[in-house]
Structures are given as structure tokens and as C-alpha cells.
Design a protein around this motif. Structure first.
Motif, mmCIF file in Angstrom:
data_model
loop_
_atom_site.group_PDB
_atom_site.id
_atom_site.type_symbol
_atom_site.label_atom_id
_atom_site.label_comp_id
_atom_site.label_asym_id
_atom_site.label_seq_id
_atom_site.Cartn_x
_atom_site.Cartn_y
_atom_site.Cartn_z
ATOM 1 N N PHE A 1 -16.553 1.055 35.249
ATOM 2 C CA PHE A 1 -17.827 0.371 35.494
ATOM 3 C C PHE A 1 -17.650 -1.140 35.341
ATOM 4 O O PHE A 1 -18.164 -1.934 36.143
ATOM 5 C CB PHE A 1 -18.882 0.905 34.518
ATOM 6 N N GLY A 2 -16.875 -1.521 34.314
ATOM 7 C CA GLY A 2 -16.620 -2.941 34.049
ATOM 8 C C GLY A 2 -15.888 -3.657 35.174
ATOM 9 O O GLY A 2 -15.969 -4.883 35.301
ATOM 10 N N THR A 3 -15.157 -2.885 36.021
ATOM 11 C CA THR A 3 -14.460 -3.502 37.157
ATOM 12 C C THR A 3 -15.357 -3.562 38.395
ATOM 13 O O THR A 3 -14.922 -3.995 39.456
ATOM 14 C CB THR A 3 -13.167 -2.734 37.517
ATOM 15 N N ASN A 4 -16.604 -3.105 38.259
ATOM 16 C CA ASN A 4 -17.536 -3.093 39.391
ATOM 17 C C ASN A 4 -18.737 -4.009 39.190
ATOM 18 O O ASN A 4 -19.586 -4.107 40.073
ATOM 19 C CB ASN A 4 -18.040 -1.670 39.643
ATOM 20 N N ILE A 5 -18.844 -4.631 38.020
ATOM 21 C CA ILE A 5 -20.006 -5.503 37.751
ATOM 22 C C ILE A 5 -19.528 -6.889 37.295
ATOM 23 O O ILE A 5 -18.346 -7.076 36.995
ATOM 24 C CB ILE A 5 -20.926 -4.891 36.666
ATOM 25 N N THR A 6 -20.452 -7.816 37.237
ATOM 26 C CA THR A 6 -20.164 -9.145 36.694
ATOM 27 C C THR A 6 -20.484 -9.137 35.206
ATOM 28 O O THR A 6 -21.567 -8.714 34.797
ATOM 29 C CB THR A 6 -21.019 -10.219 37.406
ATOM 30 N N ILE A 7 -19.525 -9.553 34.393
ATOM 31 C CA ILE A 7 -19.700 -9.578 32.936
ATOM 32 C C ILE A 7 -19.715 -11.035 32.478
ATOM 33 O O ILE A 7 -18.701 -11.731 32.586
ATOM 34 C CB ILE A 7 -18.568 -8.812 32.221
ATOM 35 N N GLU A 8 -20.874 -11.468 32.014
ATOM 36 C CA GLU A 8 -21.032 -12.849 31.522
ATOM 37 C C GLU A 8 -20.452 -13.853 32.526
ATOM 38 O O GLU A 8 -19.675 -14.736 32.178
ATOM 39 C CB GLU A 8 -20.384 -12.981 30.135
ATOM 40 N N GLY A 9 -20.811 -13.644 33.786
ATOM 41 C CA GLY A 9 -20.395 -14.572 34.847
ATOM 42 C C GLY A 9 -18.995 -14.346 35.380
ATOM 43 O O GLY A 9 -18.547 -15.052 36.282
ATOM 44 N N GLN A 10 -18.285 -13.353 34.822
ATOM 45 C CA GLN A 10 -16.912 -13.087 35.273
ATOM 46 C C GLN A 10 -16.847 -11.754 36.005
ATOM 47 O O GLN A 10 -17.438 -10.775 35.573
ATOM 48 C CB GLN A 10 -15.958 -13.040 34.070
ATOM 49 N N GLN A 11 -16.095 -11.718 37.109
ATOM 50 C CA GLN A 11 -15.911 -10.473 37.863
ATOM 51 C C GLN A 11 -14.464 -10.007 37.693
ATOM 52 O O GLN A 11 -13.535 -10.603 38.232
ATOM 53 C CB GLN A 11 -16.214 -10.697 39.346
ATOM 54 N N ALA A 12 -14.283 -8.962 36.886
ATOM 55 C CA ALA A 12 -12.953 -8.375 36.719
ATOM 56 C C ALA A 12 -12.788 -7.243 37.724
ATOM 57 O O ALA A 12 -13.619 -6.347 37.778
ATOM 58 C CB ALA A 12 -12.798 -7.838 35.296
ATOM 59 N N LYS A 13 -11.739 -7.294 38.504
ATOM 60 C CA LYS A 13 -11.453 -6.182 39.425
ATOM 61 C C LYS A 13 -10.361 -5.283 38.865
ATOM 62 O O LYS A 13 -10.022 -4.272 39.457
ATOM 63 C CB LYS A 13 -11.025 -6.731 40.789
ATOM 64 N N SER A 14 -9.792 -5.679 37.719
ATOM 65 C CA SER A 14 -8.730 -4.892 37.090
ATOM 66 C C SER A 14 -9.164 -4.450 35.700
ATOM 67 O O SER A 14 -9.920 -5.155 35.022
ATOM 68 C CB SER A 14 -7.442 -5.718 36.997
ATOM 69 N N GLY A 15 -8.688 -3.273 35.301
ATOM 70 C CA GLY A 15 -9.046 -2.759 33.982
ATOM 71 C C GLY A 15 -8.025 -1.760 33.480
ATOM 72 O O GLY A 15 -7.344 -1.103 34.269
ATOM 73 N N ILE A 16 -7.933 -1.651 32.161
ATOM 74 C CA ILE A 16 -7.034 -0.664 31.537
ATOM 75 C C ILE A 16 -7.797 0.058 30.436
ATOM 76 O O ILE A 16 -8.405 -0.573 29.566
ATOM 77 C CB ILE A 16 -5.778 -1.321 30.927
ATOM 78 N N MET A 17 -7.756 1.382 30.494
ATOM 79 C CA MET A 17 -8.335 2.217 29.430
ATOM 80 C C MET A 17 -7.189 2.837 28.642
ATOM 81 O O MET A 17 -6.303 3.477 29.221
ATOM 82 C CB MET A 17 -9.201 3.314 30.050
ATOM 83 N N ILE A 18 -7.214 2.643 27.322
ATOM 84 C CA ILE A 18 -6.226 3.285 26.446
ATOM 85 C C ILE A 18 -6.801 4.630 26.036
ATOM 86 O O ILE A 18 -7.783 4.706 25.305
ATOM 87 C CB ILE A 18 -5.938 2.413 25.206
ATOM 88 N N THR A 19 -6.207 5.693 26.557
ATOM 89 C CA THR A 19 -6.717 7.042 26.274
ATOM 90 C C THR A 19 -5.613 8.078 26.417
ATOM 91 O O THR A 19 -4.727 7.951 27.252
ATOM 92 C CB THR A 19 -7.887 7.397 27.221
ATOM 93 N N GLY A 20 -5.716 9.098 25.590
ATOM 94 C CA GLY A 20 -4.850 10.270 25.744
ATOM 95 C C GLY A 20 -5.609 11.395 26.423
ATOM 96 O O GLY A 20 -5.112 12.518 26.507
ATOM 97 N N SER A 21 -6.848 11.100 26.875
ATOM 98 C CA SER A 21 -7.682 12.072 27.585
ATOM 99 C C SER A 21 -7.797 13.364 26.792
ATOM 100 O O SER A 21 -8.293 13.375 25.687
ATOM 101 C CB SER A 21 -7.137 12.303 28.993
ATOM 102 N N HIS A 22 -7.278 14.484 27.353
ATOM 103 C CA HIS A 22 -7.412 15.785 26.693
ATOM 104 C C HIS A 22 -6.111 16.205 26.002
ATOM 105 O O HIS A 22 -5.989 17.338 25.555
ATOM 106 C CB HIS A 22 -7.808 16.842 27.720
ATOM 107 N N ASN A 23 -5.131 15.296 25.925
ATOM 108 C CA ASN A 23 -3.863 15.643 25.275
ATOM 109 C C ASN A 23 -4.016 15.743 23.753
ATOM 110 O O ASN A 23 -5.007 15.262 23.200
ATOM 111 C CB ASN A 23 -2.795 14.603 25.617
ATOM 112 N N PRO A 24 -3.041 16.344 23.072
ATOM 113 C CA PRO A 24 -3.101 16.453 21.606
ATOM 114 C C PRO A 24 -3.228 15.081 20.924
ATOM 115 O O PRO A 24 -2.953 14.052 21.546
ATOM 116 C CB PRO A 24 -1.768 17.134 21.248
ATOM 117 N N PRO A 25 -3.631 15.069 19.641
ATOM 118 C CA PRO A 25 -3.940 13.810 18.939
ATOM 119 C C PRO A 25 -2.796 12.799 18.896
ATOM 120 O O PRO A 25 -3.047 11.601 18.813
ATOM 121 C CB PRO A 25 -4.291 14.268 17.520
ATOM 122 N N ASP A 26 -1.532 13.266 18.928
ATOM 123 C CA ASP A 26 -0.415 12.320 18.815
ATOM 124 C C ASP A 26 -0.036 11.687 20.152
ATOM 125 O O ASP A 26 0.915 10.915 20.243
ATOM 126 C CB ASP A 26 0.812 12.994 18.171
#
Length: 467
Positions: free
Chosen positions: A86-111
Motif C-alpha cells: 500500500f505504501g508503494t501506491n500512495i504519497t507519504i508526507e509528500g513523498q512517492q515511494a515506488k519501492s518497498g521491502i517487507m521483512i517477513t517469514g510469512s507462514h514459515n517456522p519462527p526461526d
């Protein structure tokens, strides 16, 4: 820590903490990704993380890497993966980011942990992810200094959904987030939409103490099923660890798998977009294509993988796409990225207009089918095995599917019969062949499986078939 090629997967980067992934590797990934951004003329990147215990240290490493190559970082903090998109599709405080990174292990085990990436407005996969690795090996990095700021994106995200999705009546629901990051947001979102919400395991806890946050597996839905049986809640929604996938359970305990959810969404979307294409992956039921045609749409089967489906959606301009795994992509009224929370909202909007939501769900066309079956392989063997079978299909030899109506080879082999289908495809994430079967009768499933067994044993006599 040495850089392991194994962490660079088909759709994302993923590894095991302190074995193949740590803050120093995260820094290298930040330098590489940021340098690729700079080459495209991009200088702003939104970053977020899920509730895993390793998240803060990886975020620190990633941010350091991005800043060191002249990227300005907007830190969204603890968010669901769709909020980074969502953050790569809107203007945030006057800035338009078209790139983004999410740090996630999704559904993988905790480690486990990892990185889902949007570069210059597109999800990256395959060769683009390998190019990030090559850039690290070559140390081909930009050299400037960026700035870091923080932003709470949830109010804007919430307002955007609540402003768009309108329920016809209040629905009582149970929501199970499996202690994934969706728990921080789901209750508030669905209450704002006008639901009564009972929250199960919505405290964000990266150790996942109750059950695994993966609604694709039935054992993780048992708490939700029990809740619906013992309360007056009408419907159950379950989310995976980073809330980009949705699971649905009815009052009668039936699990409505995503390929059946797609029927409801397709009907709704096609009412506003007559004749549009609806994209679905090779794992989905045959009934979906039939249903889409009945609603006046054009079904398009495509490869499995959230990045691949997103790219196809963009290429075709289709208003809706979905995968059996639970990634649903709305371009109709939304941005075309996979979002379990928004998908849940759209489902509730449709069902709130129905007299009996559970009857509506339970009456969706169904078939006898197997769950995903897994055939273990050596590293890389799944791909060579399927390539051999595709070659046999092309030649039309004896080692092929003799009673098939057609064979689709866009992603493994999906073999259509008059009364069912069989699928075998190499997993892009683990060394296995994934198989799935569906038919009008149990006898037909067994006949199709027997034919698959014959074909696989012809090219790999020691194959350990999962049925």
C-alpha cells in the motif's frame, strides 16, 4: 556470515536466522536492492516488518544498507505485508515511494525470516532476485548517504478500506491470526467496517505459541471451527503470518478454499467489469473456469507464485486474480496486490447482502479433491523430472497421459480429463513435486492417480509417490 545462494528463492529472499540470515546479510541485501533502485532513478523505499523476534535486528541491518547507497528510508514499523505494498501506491508526507521491502517469514517456522520486495512499482522474482545476489558478489553498490524517517501507515490504510467497502448489515465474525502480525490490525479494521469481532490469537507473538499461522493447512483452522460451533459467530476468517492470505470457515465447519472464494469475487467483479479476464493459478478447481464463463468472464489459467500472478495481472489489465494458496489480487477498486485483510473486507461486503451467508458459501460449486500432495526430490530434481515428462508429452510417447483430453505445461503439467484433472509441478521453494487431483468421483481420482504414477515411474523408477 557467508552469503548463501540458497536464500535467493523464486519470489523472495528467505533463510534461517543465524544459519543463512543475520543483520550483516540484511545490510548486503539493502545495499544491493538500494543500488538497483538508484539505477532506476528511485530514491525512496518504504520498509516494514512482521512480528518475528528477528525482525528488529534485520530491519536495522537492511536500513543501514539502504541508507549507505543513498536511499531515503520510510520505516513503517510493525505492519502486515499488504501495508508495505500500500505504501508503494500512495504519497507519504509528500513523498512517492515506488519501492518497498517487507521483512517477513510469512507462514514459515519462527526461526525463519526473509524479504518480500517491490522494485520500481513491480514485484520482483526469478532472475531479478538472482541479479540482487550477483550484485552483492560483485559489490556493485552505489555510494551516497540517505535519510530515515518513520511513518504510521495504518490510519491511511484503514481509512482507504473503510471508505470503499460498505456492509449491508452487521455480521458477527471470529478472526484467528495465529499470533501473526495481522492480529495488530484485523480486529480494528473489521469493527470499523461494522462487524462484531471475536479475536482468537491476535496478540502478535513471533514464537506462534498456539498454532502455526497458515490457513492453507486444516489443522491450523481447528480453533476457528470449534469457535463457530460453540458461539453465535456467523463466519470465521483466518490469516497467515504476514496477513497477505485469507482462510474462510463457515458455521457448519466447512473450509471455503480460495479457488471457491474466487467464484464469489469473480461474480461481484464481473458485475462491474463485464467480459473481463479473471486469472487463477494451475492448482485451482476446474469449477472456477466454468463459473467465470457462466458469469460472462474470460478465465485465464496461469503459473503459481504471488509475484508471477501479480505480473500477469499488470500485463493483462485483469481486474481480479487468485491463487489456491490464498493470495487474492483485486485490481477492481484496489491496487492489484495480494492483501488478506482487504480480501476479508470484500468477502464480508458480498455476504452482508445475503440472507444466509453460510448457505451462499456452502452452495458454491464443489468437487472431490485431494489436498496438496508432496513427492520428495533431491535438490533441483523436481525441475528436471518435470522437464523430462514435458518432453515425453511433446513427443507423444507411451510414457504419457493416454486418457487425457489435454495437457497444459505452463507450470509443471496440468492434465485435464473428461471427469477431472491431475497436477504435478515443481515447488519453487522446496525440493518437492507438488501434486493435486480433482474429479467427479473418488474412482475417477484413483484412475487419474494411477495414470500419473505410471508416467512418473516410467521416467523415475524409484519415485516415492505420495498416494
Amino acid at each position: 556470515m557467508q552469503l548463501s545462494p540458497s536464500i535467493f528463492k523464486a519470489y523472495d529472499i528467505r533463510g534461517v536466522i543465524d544459519k543463512t540470515l543475520d543483520p550483516s546479510i540484511a545490510k548486503l541485501i539493502g545495499q544491493s536492492f538500494g543500488s538497483a533502485m538508484r539505477e532506476m532513478g528511485e530514491t525512496i523505499c518504504v520498509v516494514g516488518r512482521d512480528g518475528r523476534l528477528s525482525g528488529p535486528s534485520l530491519m536495522a541491518g537492511l536500513t543501514e544498507g539502504l541508507l549507505s547507497v543513498g536511499v531515503n528510508v520510510i520505516d513503517l514499523g510493525v505492519v502486515a505485508t499488504p501495508m508495505v505494498y500500500f505504501g508503494t501506491n500512495i504519497t507519504i508526507e509528500g513523498q512517492q515511494a515506488k519501492s518497498g521491502i517487507m521483512i517477513t517469514g510469512s507462514h514459515n517456522p519462527p526461526d525463519y525470516n526473509g524479504f518480500k520486495m517491490v522494485l520500481g512499482g513491480s514485484a520482483i522474482y526469478g532472475d531479478q532476485i538472482q541479479a540482487l545476489r550477483e550484485r552483492i558478489v560483485e559489490k556493485n553498490f552505489a555510494s551516497e548517504q540517505g535519510t530515515r524517517s518513520e511513518h504510521n501507515i495504518f490510519p491511511e490504510y484503514l481509512q482507504r478500506i473503510v471508505g470503499d467497502v460498505k456492509l449491508k448489515r452487521k455480521i458477527k465474525i471470529a478472526v484467528d491470526c495465529g499470533n501473526g502480525v495481522g492480529g495488530a490490525f484485523a480486529g480494528r479494521l473489521f469493527r470499523e467496517l461494522g462487524c462484531e469481532v471475536e479475536e482468537l490469537f491476535c496478540e502478535v507473538d513471533g514464537t506462534f505459541p498456539n498454532h502455526h499461522p497458515d490457513p492453507a493447512h486444516l489443522e491450523n483452522l481447528q480453533d476457528l471451527i470449534k469457535n463457530l460451533q460453540t458461539t453465535d459467530n456467523e463466519l470465521g476468517l483466518a490469516f497467515d503470518g504476514d496477513a497477505d492470505r485469507l482462510g474462510v470457515v463457515t458455521k457448519t465447519g466447512e473450509v471455503i478454499f480460495p479457488d471457491r472464494q474466487m467464484m464469489l469475487f469473480a461474480k461481484d467483479v464481473l458485475s462491474r467489469n463485464p467480459g473481463a479476464q479473471i486469472i487463477y493459478d494451475v492448482k485451482c478447481t476446474r469449477n472456477l473456469a466454468t463459473y467465470v464463463k457462466q458469469q460472462g468472464g474470460v478465465p485465464l489459467m496461469w503459473k503459481t507464485g504471488h509475484s508471477l500472478v501479480k505480473a500477469k495481472l499488470k500485463e493483462t489489465g485483469a481486474p481480479l486474480a487468485g491463487e489456491m494458496s490464498g493470495h487474492i489480487f483485486f485490481k477492481d477498486r484496489w491496487y492489484g496486490f495480494d492483501d488478506g485483510l482487504y480480501t476479508g473486507a470484500r468477502l464480508l461486503e458480498i455476504l452482508s447482502a445475503e440472507q444466509d451467508p453460510n448457505a451462499t458459501l456452502n452452495q458454491l460449486p464443489n468437487a472431490i479433491c485431494t489436498p496438496e500432495l508432496q513427492m520428495p526430490c533431491a535438490e533441483g530434481e523436481a525441475f528436471t523430472l518435470l522437464d523430462k515428462i514435458k518432453a515425453e508429452v511433446a513427443k507423444g510417447t507411451q510414457a504419457t497421459f493416454e486418457t487425457a483430453v489435454s495437457v497444459n505445461t505452463i507450470d509443471g503439467v496440468r492434465v485435464e480429463y473428461a471427469d477431472g484433472f491431475g497436477l504435478a509441478r515443481p515447488s519453487n521453494t522446496t525440493p518437492i513435486v507438488v501434486m493435486r487431483f480433482e474429479a467427479d468421483t473418488q474412482a475417477a481420482i484413483e484412475r487419474i492417480q494411477a495414470e500419473f504414477k505410471k508416467v512418473f515411474l516410467a521416467v523415475k523408477p524409484d519415485a516415492k509417490m505420495p498416494f
